[in-house]
Scaffold this motif. Structure first.
Motif, PDB file in Angstrom:
ATOM      1  N   UNK A   1       1.165 -69.301  -6.747  1.00 23.57           N
ATOM      2  CA  UNK A   1      -0.215 -69.743  -6.933  1.00 23.57           C
ATOM      3  C   UNK A   1      -1.187 -68.580  -7.000  1.00 23.57           C
ATOM      4  N   UNK A   2      -0.987 -67.593  -6.101  1.00 23.18           N
ATOM      5  CA  UNK A   2      -1.844 -66.414  -6.126  1.00 23.18           C
ATOM      6  C   UNK A   2      -1.696 -65.657  -7.436  1.00 23.18           C
ATOM      7  N   UNK A   3      -0.437 -65.556  -7.933  1.00 17.24           N
ATOM      8  CA  UNK A   3      -0.217 -64.861  -9.204  1.00 17.24           C
ATOM      9  C   UNK A   3      -0.924 -65.579 -10.346  1.00 17.24           C
ATOM     10  N   UNK A   4      -0.816 -66.910 -10.369  1.00 10.05           N
ATOM     11  CA  UNK A   4      -1.466 -67.668 -11.436  1.00 10.05           C
ATOM     12  C   UNK A   4      -2.972 -67.423 -11.428  1.00 10.05           C
ATOM     13  N   UNK A   5      -3.567 -67.418 -10.234  1.00 10.47           N
ATOM     14  CA  UNK A   5      -5.013 -67.173 -10.139  1.00 10.47           C
ATOM     15  C   UNK A   5      -5.365 -65.769 -10.626  1.00 10.47           C
ATOM     16  N   UNK A   6      -4.532 -64.764 -10.243  1.00 13.26           N
ATOM     17  CA  UNK A   6      -4.797 -63.404 -10.693  1.00 13.26           C
ATOM     18  C   UNK A   6      -4.675 -63.279 -12.207  1.00 13.26           C
ATOM     19  N   UNK A   7      -3.625 -63.914 -12.764  1.00 14.35           N
ATOM     20  CA  UNK A   7      -3.439 -63.848 -14.210  1.00 14.35           C
ATOM     21  C   UNK A   7      -4.591 -64.535 -14.934  1.00 14.35           C
ATOM     22  N   UNK A   8      -5.005 -65.703 -14.431  1.00 13.10           N
ATOM     23  CA  UNK A   8      -6.118 -66.404 -15.057  1.00 13.10           C
ATOM     24  C   UNK A   8      -7.391 -65.553 -14.997  1.00 13.10           C
ATOM     25  N   UNK A   9      -7.645 -64.952 -13.818  1.00 20.09           N
ATOM     26  CA  UNK A   9      -8.827 -64.104 -13.691  1.00 20.09           C
ATOM     27  C   UNK A   9      -8.763 -62.882 -14.585  1.00 20.09           C
ATOM     28  N   UNK A  10      -7.575 -62.239 -14.642  1.00 21.11           N
ATOM     29  CA  UNK A  10      -7.430 -61.057 -15.479  1.00 21.11           C
ATOM     30  C   UNK A  10      -7.611 -61.362 -16.946  1.00 21.11           C
ATOM     31  N   UNK A  11      -6.982 -62.447 -17.412  1.00 18.13           N
ATOM     32  CA  UNK A  11      -7.111 -62.779 -18.828  1.00 18.13           C
ATOM     33  C   UNK A  11      -8.508 -63.304 -19.160  1.00 18.13           C
ATOM     34  N   UNK A  12      -9.186 -63.876 -18.162  1.00 15.68           N
ATOM     35  CA  UNK A  12     -10.573 -64.280 -18.399  1.00 15.68           C
ATOM     36  C   UNK A  12     -11.458 -63.054 -18.621  1.00 15.68           C
ATOM     37  N   UNK A  13     -11.252 -62.024 -17.782  1.00 17.62           N
ATOM     38  CA  UNK A  13     -12.019 -60.793 -17.975  1.00 17.62           C
ATOM     39  C   UNK A  13     -11.672 -60.146 -19.314  1.00 17.62           C
ATOM     40  N   UNK A  14     -10.369 -60.163 -19.656  1.00 17.77           N
ATOM     41  CA  UNK A  14      -9.956 -59.601 -20.937  1.00 17.77           C
ATOM     42  C   UNK A  14     -10.590 -60.362 -22.099  1.00 17.77           C
ATOM     43  N   UNK A  15     -10.623 -61.693 -21.972  1.00 13.40           N
ATOM     44  CA  UNK A  15     -11.218 -62.516 -23.019  1.00 13.40           C
ATOM     45  C   UNK A  15     -12.703 -62.219 -23.173  1.00 13.40           C
ATOM     46  N   UNK A  16     -13.394 -62.052 -22.044  1.00 12.26           N
ATOM     47  CA  UNK A  16     -14.826 -61.747 -22.100  1.00 12.26           C
ATOM     48  C   UNK A  16     -15.067 -60.389 -22.749  1.00 12.26           C
ATOM     49  N   UNK A  17     -14.228 -59.405 -22.343  1.00 14.31           N
ATOM     50  CA  UNK A  17     -14.417 -58.062 -22.895  1.00 14.31           C
ATOM     51  C   UNK A  17     -14.099 -58.028 -24.381  1.00 14.31           C
ATOM     52  N   UNK A  18     -12.996 -58.648 -24.767  1.00 15.44           N
ATOM     53  CA  UNK A  18     -12.649 -58.679 -26.185  1.00 15.44           C
ATOM     54  C   UNK A  18     -13.651 -59.524 -26.974  1.00 15.44           C
ATOM     55  N   UNK A  19     -14.156 -60.571 -26.323  1.00 22.31           N
ATOM     56  CA  UNK A  19     -15.157 -61.393 -26.990  1.00 22.31           C
ATOM     57  C   UNK A  19     -16.409 -60.620 -27.302  1.00 22.31           C
ATOM     58  N   UNK A  20     -16.780 -59.703 -26.403  1.00 19.15           N
ATOM     59  CA  UNK A  20     -17.959 -58.870 -26.656  1.00 19.15           C
ATOM     60  C   UNK A  20     -17.746 -58.027 -27.908  1.00 19.15           C
ATOM     61  N   UNK A  21     -16.532 -57.433 -28.029  1.00 22.25           N
ATOM     62  CA  UNK A  21     -16.246 -56.635 -29.213  1.00 22.25           C
ATOM     63  C   UNK A  21     -16.143 -57.499 -30.457  1.00 22.25           C
ATOM     64  N   UNK A  22     -15.531 -58.685 -30.286  1.00 21.58           N
ATOM     65  CA  UNK A  22     -15.387 -59.574 -31.443  1.00 21.58           C
ATOM     66  C   UNK A  22     -16.755 -60.012 -31.952  1.00 21.58           C
ATOM     67  N   UNK A  23     -17.655 -60.293 -31.019  1.00 23.16           N
ATOM     68  CA  UNK A  23     -19.007 -60.683 -31.439  1.00 23.16           C
ATOM     69  C   UNK A  23     -19.709 -59.529 -32.148  1.00 23.16           C
ATOM     70  N   UNK A  24     -19.459 -58.303 -31.652  1.00 20.11           N
ATOM     71  CA  UNK A  24     -20.077 -57.141 -32.306  1.00 20.11           C
ATOM     72  C   UNK A  24     -19.551 -56.960 -33.717  1.00 20.11           C
ATOM     73  N   UNK A  25     -18.242 -57.231 -33.898  1.00 22.32           N
ATOM     74  CA  UNK A  25     -17.649 -57.061 -35.213  1.00 22.32           C
ATOM     75  C   UNK A  25     -17.983 -58.207 -36.154  1.00 22.32           C
ATOM     76  N   UNK A  26     -18.167 -59.406 -35.580  1.00 24.51           N
ATOM     77  CA  UNK A  26     -18.382 -60.587 -36.423  1.00 24.51           C
ATOM     78  C   UNK A  26     -19.855 -60.905 -36.641  1.00 24.51           C
ATOM     79  N   UNK A  27     -20.720 -60.271 -35.871  1.00 27.46           N
ATOM     80  CA  UNK A  27     -22.140 -60.590 -35.987  1.00 27.46           C
ATOM     81  C   UNK A  27     -22.645 -60.268 -37.387  1.00 27.46           C
TER      82      UNK A  27
END
Length: 579
Positions: free
Chosen positions: A273-299
């Motif tokens: 359960x702890x691993x699942x929470x860490x993975x979800x949190x990590x990939x959420x941060x990754x998604x936010x960071x990549x989303x920032x770049x994707x928005x910059x490229x797609x804007x």
């Protein structure tokens, strides 16, 4: 303490005491040889125990029983336990616990006990009833009793206590174990459908072989155990031998093999359960960071004006925010590669620090034109010195460039300008290495746990987490917010290179605009389109013959010769240090 069988035992004891006048009261039976055994009683590993007759005779107390055999009132921190073995093999238990005012006592009785290298002996508790100030909780791993102040009674049934062993039966239960505070006095009784043949009672830390203070079978065939001052965490472990077939055997053993080691348990469930929470949190941060770049490229980037008109109506090219070609390539793809250095070489020539002379169809020479000055960045000076050293000219085919030194300078430059928080190559490499090491640690932990205590899924969780970290590190954008803004500006530069026509630029300024924009076309992969739109360039329109930084016998062939020059530079730099 009154229980069903206690009444019958008490009545029988009364008859013995109140027998024929003048007769002495019957005494508890003792072994024919009252001498204590020469060795300390030992109990074979639980599960398939074998009791040594020379070590399991009831133990005579070292002193008089508390109260001279007359029941005492419960003292704070004391426990009375009554056990009855039923015909079906289940063990009925009643515990009466007296806790001092404003205190609590908690017992965590293990229900899984190691029974050898490859087995666990498993008990189960059911039909729990509570009277008084107490709560209980039962799981596959333990039985928890939490007792508040005053007297409380807990009754329950235990399955898995009876084992068939070599022509007899053995009953085992840890009468006391896992208490979080010292037990002042423990008194326990045990009755079964048949008379006990032998008894082993051990008290102390798990694995010790110290005997209980007293373990006697009285005249009514009731086994009575007394243990005083049992420290917190220690146990009283009782094993009773009975004739074969006395009750139904119900002992359960679990193999500690790989299959059971991977079973989902409370501990492994929490870990997963702890691993699942860490993975979800990590990939959420990754998604936010990549989303920032994707928005910059797609804007949607509006028109970007990179051609400036100065005094006298002259038109000149100006890069966005003064960014250099090598910096553009590093920020966009987050690594320093040969294309970034090639673009920097062309830019040094365009800015009159170098001169490129064509000697033949596939041979060029780099010539020193002006020394490096304070206008150049550190990485541009590093490229300049790597190209020429102390020489005035060097054939491109003879270039020997230390790409490692150039990369160091270029990575430091983009970090200094705050387009990256840390060097992107180090940042990703570090986390990738950590992820791989974590995965390897998980493999080792899985093997060790599977072969020892179980919970091997925790090791698998480390493997999955490590691989996820290694994969996420490669996908993780290393740019800062400022770096993402620069990427968005580069999209405007791309639009300029793809849409600008030579006919929109005054003829006298076309050579300069072509030249100043060319290094950016190199690093962004737009050379062919950009040069093609200037195929009809009149190199004498500015009053000079040929392109000012490129010497050739056939100036009109520049649009076709330039791509060959780039290929030669890429070969020389790539051969010096592979990407």
């Amino acid at each position: 303490m009154l229980v069903k069988w206690g009444i019958r035992a008490a009545a029988l004891a009364a008859l013995c005491v109140l027998g024929a006048p003048g007769q002495a009261a019957a005494q508890p039976t003792l072994p024919s040889d009252p001498r204590p055994p020469s060795t300390i009683p030992s109990l074979q590993p639980p599960g398939k125990p074998s009791l040594d007759p020379s070590m399991i005779n009831p133990t005579k107390p070292s002193g008089p029983l508390p109260g001279g055999g007359i029941p005492r009132p419960l003292l704070p921190g004391s426990i009375n336990i009554a056990m009855k073995l039923e015909r079906n093999g289940s063990l009925s238990v009643t515990e009466q616990v007296f806790v001092q005012a404003r205190r609590t006592m908690t017992r965590r009785a293990p229900l899984r006990i190691k029974a050898g290298d490859d087995q666990d002996r498993v008990f189960s508790v059911r039909d729990v009833e509570v009277k008084g100030n107490a709560t209980t909780e039962v799981s596959d791993e333990q039985f928890v009793m939490s007792i508040g102040e005053g007297a409380s009674t807990v009754t329950y049934t235990v399955d898995g206590t009876v084992t068939e062993v070599a022509g007899h039966q053995e009953v085992r239960w840890q009468v006391a174990s896992g208490w979080d505070t010292r037990v002042r006095v423990l008194r326990a009784s045990f009755i079964a459908p048949d008379q006990p043949e032998a008894v082993v009672c051990l008290a102390g830390a798990l694995g010790s072989h110290s005997p209980c203070r007293s373990a006697l079978t009285d005249s009514t065939q009731v086994l009575r155990v007394v243990q005083e001052s049992l420290p917190a965490g220690q146990r009283v472990d009782l094993t009773v031998r009975l004739p074969a077939g006395t009750v139904g055997a119900n002992a359960r053993f679990d193999d500690i093999g790989t299959a059971n080691a991977f079973a989902l348990t409370g501990a492994s469930g929490i870990g997963l359960g702890a691993l699942v929470l860490l993975l979800i949190g990590g990939f959420a941060l990754l998604w936010l960071a990549r989303g920032r770049d994707a928005r910059a490229l797609a804007a949607d980037v509006g028109p970007v004006e990179l051609l400036m008109t100065g005094d006298g109506g002259r038109v000149a090219f100006a890069s966005p925010d003064g960014v250099l070609p090598g910096q553009v390539g590093t920020v966009v793809d987050e690594r320093v590669d040969v294309a970034d250095v090639t673009a920097t070489i062309v830019d040094l020539a365009v800015r009159n620090y170098l001169f490129i002379r064509e000697l033949g169809p596939n041979e060029w020479v780099l010539v020193r034109r002006n020394p490096p000055d304070g206008v150049l960045t550190d990485y541009e000076r590093a490229v300049y010195h790597q190209l020429l050293g102390n020489a005035n000219e060097v054939p491109i085919s003879a270039l020997r460039v230390d790409m490692g030194a150039v990369r160091e300078a270029m990575y430091s430059d983009v970090v200094t300008r705050e387009w990256f928080a840390r060097r992107p190559d180090h940042d990703r490499s570090l986390w990738s290495i950590v992820g791989v090491l974590l995965a390897l640690l998980g493999v080792a932990a899985t093997v060790v746990l599977a072969l020892t205590v179980g919970h091997a899924q925790l090791g698998l969780a480390l493997v999955v987490g490590g691989l996820g970290l290694a994969l996420g590190a490669r996908m993780m954008p290393a740019r800062t917010k400022r770096g993402s803004v620069l990427v968005q500006q580069v999209r405007g530069l791309l639009g300029y290179l793809r849409t600008t026509e030579a006919s929109t630029i005054p003829e006298a300024d076309r050579e300069m605009v072509l030249s100043r924009s060319l290094p950016y076309a190199v690093v962004l992969g737009e050379v062919d389109g950009w040069v093609r739109r200037f195929a009809d360039l009149n190199t004498e329109a500015d009053g000079t013959s040929g392109v000012y930084w490129y010497e050739t016998d056939t100036p009109a062939d520049f649009p076709t010769r330039f791509p060959a020059l780039l290929a030669a530079l890429d070969r020389a730099l790539g051969g010096a240090s592979p990407r």
